[in-house]
Design an enzyme around this catalytic site. Structure first.
Site, PDB file in Angstrom:
ATOM      1  N   GLY A 230      32.914  38.416  39.226  1.00 12.57           N
ATOM      2  CA  GLY A 230      33.716  37.484  40.011  1.00 12.57           C
ATOM      3  C   GLY A 230      33.944  38.066  41.392  1.00 12.57           C
ATOM      4  O   GLY A 230      33.953  39.292  41.559  1.00 12.57           O
TER       5      GLY A 230
ATOM      6  N   GLN B  79      37.966  38.892  49.562  1.00 16.25           N
ATOM      7  CA  GLN B  79      37.292  40.182  49.402  1.00 16.25           C
ATOM      8  C   GLN B  79      36.140  40.355  50.391  1.00 16.25           C
ATOM      9  O   GLN B  79      35.655  41.467  50.585  1.00 16.25           O
ATOM     10  CB  GLN B  79      36.769  40.346  47.970  1.00 16.25           C
ATOM     11  CG  GLN B  79      37.881  40.496  46.942  1.00 16.25           C
ATOM     12  CD  GLN B  79      37.318  40.687  45.555  1.00 16.25           C
ATOM     13  OE1 GLN B  79      36.957  39.718  44.897  1.00 16.25           O
ATOM     14  NE2 GLN B  79      37.207  41.923  45.118  1.00 16.25           N
TER      15      GLN B  79
ATOM     16  N   CYS C 242      37.939  46.017  39.816  1.00 18.74           N
ATOM     17  CA  CYS C 242      37.864  45.120  40.970  1.00 18.74           C
ATOM     18  C   CYS C 242      36.898  45.722  41.972  1.00 18.74           C
ATOM     19  O   CYS C 242      36.939  46.933  42.222  1.00 18.74           O
ATOM     20  CB  CYS C 242      39.256  44.979  41.580  1.00 18.74           C
ATOM     21  SG  CYS C 242      39.294  43.906  43.011  1.00 18.74           S
ATOM     22  N   LEU C 243      36.034  44.881  42.550  1.00 23.15           N
ATOM     23  CA  LEU C 243      35.056  45.380  43.516  1.00 23.15           C
ATOM     24  C   LEU C 243      35.730  45.948  44.767  1.00 23.15           C
ATOM     25  O   LEU C 243      35.123  46.728  45.494  1.00 23.15           O
ATOM     26  CB  LEU C 243      34.074  44.260  43.908  1.00 23.15           C
ATOM     27  CG  LEU C 243      33.179  43.748  42.765  1.00 23.15           C
ATOM     28  CD1 LEU C 243      32.338  42.569  43.233  1.00 23.15           C
ATOM     29  CD2 LEU C 243      32.290  44.863  42.220  1.00 23.15           C
TER      30      LEU C 243
ATOM     31  N   HIS D  60      42.292  36.734  37.429  1.00 23.89           N
ATOM     32  CA  HIS D  60      42.127  37.852  38.378  1.00 23.89           C
ATOM     33  C   HIS D  60      41.760  37.309  39.769  1.00 23.89           C
ATOM     34  O   HIS D  60      42.308  37.745  40.783  1.00 23.89           O
ATOM     35  CB  HIS D  60      41.032  38.788  37.821  1.00 23.89           C
ATOM     36  CG  HIS D  60      40.678  39.950  38.693  1.00 23.89           C
ATOM     37  ND1 HIS D  60      40.868  41.257  38.306  1.00 23.89           N
ATOM     38  CD2 HIS D  60      40.118  40.017  39.931  1.00 23.89           C
ATOM     39  CE1 HIS D  60      40.457  42.065  39.268  1.00 23.89           C
ATOM     40  NE2 HIS D  60      39.993  41.338  40.261  1.00 23.89           N
ATOM     41  N   GLU D  61      40.829  36.338  39.800  1.00 22.66           N
ATOM     42  CA  GLU D  61      40.361  35.812  41.095  1.00 22.66           C
ATOM     43  C   GLU D  61      41.419  34.939  41.765  1.00 22.66           C
ATOM     44  O   GLU D  61      41.583  34.996  42.986  1.00 22.66           O
ATOM     45  CB  GLU D  61      39.046  35.035  40.928  1.00 22.66           C
ATOM     46  CG  GLU D  61      37.888  35.823  40.309  1.00 22.66           C
ATOM     47  CD  GLU D  61      37.591  37.148  40.982  1.00 22.66           C
ATOM     48  OE1 GLU D  61      37.870  37.298  42.186  1.00 22.66           O
ATOM     49  OE2 GLU D  61      37.097  38.056  40.293  1.00 22.66           O
TER      50      GLU D  61
ATOM     51  N   HIS E  83      43.775  37.031  43.573  1.00 22.29           N
ATOM     52  CA  HIS E  83      43.251  37.436  44.892  1.00 22.29           C
ATOM     53  C   HIS E  83      43.612  36.407  45.967  1.00 22.29           C
ATOM     54  O   HIS E  83      43.938  36.778  47.100  1.00 22.29           O
ATOM     55  CB  HIS E  83      41.725  37.553  44.867  1.00 22.29           C
ATOM     56  CG  HIS E  83      41.204  38.905  44.470  1.00 22.29           C
ATOM     57  ND1 HIS E  83      41.490  40.042  45.185  1.00 22.29           N
ATOM     58  CD2 HIS E  83      40.391  39.300  43.450  1.00 22.29           C
ATOM     59  CE1 HIS E  83      40.878  41.086  44.606  1.00 22.29           C
ATOM     60  NE2 HIS E  83      40.208  40.666  43.548  1.00 22.29           N
TER      61      HIS E  83
HETATM   62 ZN    ZN Z   1      39.132  41.764  42.174  1.00 20.52          ZN
END
Ligand code: ZN
Length: 179
Positions: free
Chosen positions: A46, A51, A95-96, A137-138, A141
């Site tokens: 995701g 991000q 998380c990226l 999670h997204e 963000h």
């Molecule tokens: Zn993340």
């Protein structure tokens, strides 16, 4: 399509509440395409627009079922959680934007979500398992919230400190041309 640079925590843009997407136009479609490529290149399951520095309510997620299928991705625009299950689940999340950090997070196990697709139509879906976790999670963000915010203050400050150090190293290596 191109791979976009992913913002690394700490970054003020990861803490902003994102604005709704007003129109699914060509620049939104191009961004979504680039984000899908960026997500798979990372690799991740995701990726939210903030991000990659775009403060709009859009994220992409992997919807591939089974190992051998070609990757199936989905773009969710202006997503909203309609309801969540009473049942919760604890899963390891990463998380990226916080590479190398993984923690157990407890969230509702199921989620019903409403969103606009690239087809400009409104969709409603009920998700469970890893995809339910991913959606939550997204959407976090898009509200400037990160998975570490679900942890205790102590754990969160340990990770924040490590990330600040990690980012400093990263920037130093970039400057000296090692990355
Ligand atoms: Zn993340």
């Amino acid at each position: 399509m191109s791979v976009l640079p992913i913002l690394i925590f700490p970054d003020a843009r990861l803490r902003r509440k994102c604005a709704p997407v007003k129109e699914v136009n060509s620049s939104v479609r191009r961004l979504a395409d680039d984000m899908i490529e960026t997500m798979y290149a990372a690799p991740g399951i995701g990726l939210a627009a903030p991000q990659v520095g775009k403060l709009i309510r859009l994220f992409v997620m992997d919807r591939t079922e089974g190992e051998e299928d070609d990757p199936v991705s989905e773009v969710l625009i202006n997503p909203e959680v309609i309801s969540v299950s009473d049942e919760t689940v604890t899963r390891e999340e990463g998380c990226l934007s916080l590479p190398g950090h993984f923690e157990d997070i407890t969230r509702p196990a199921g989620v019903r979500v409403k969103y606009t697709g690239l087809d400009e139509c409104e969709h409603v879906q009920t998700l469970e398992g890893v995809q339910a976790v991913c959606v939550q999670h997204e959407i976090d963000h898009l509200n400037g919230k990160l998975f570490i915010d679900h942890l205790s203050l102590v754990k969160r400050s340990i990770i924040s400190r490590k990330m600040r150090k990690q980012k400093k190293e990263l920037l130093k290596n970039e400057k000296s041309g090692n990355v």
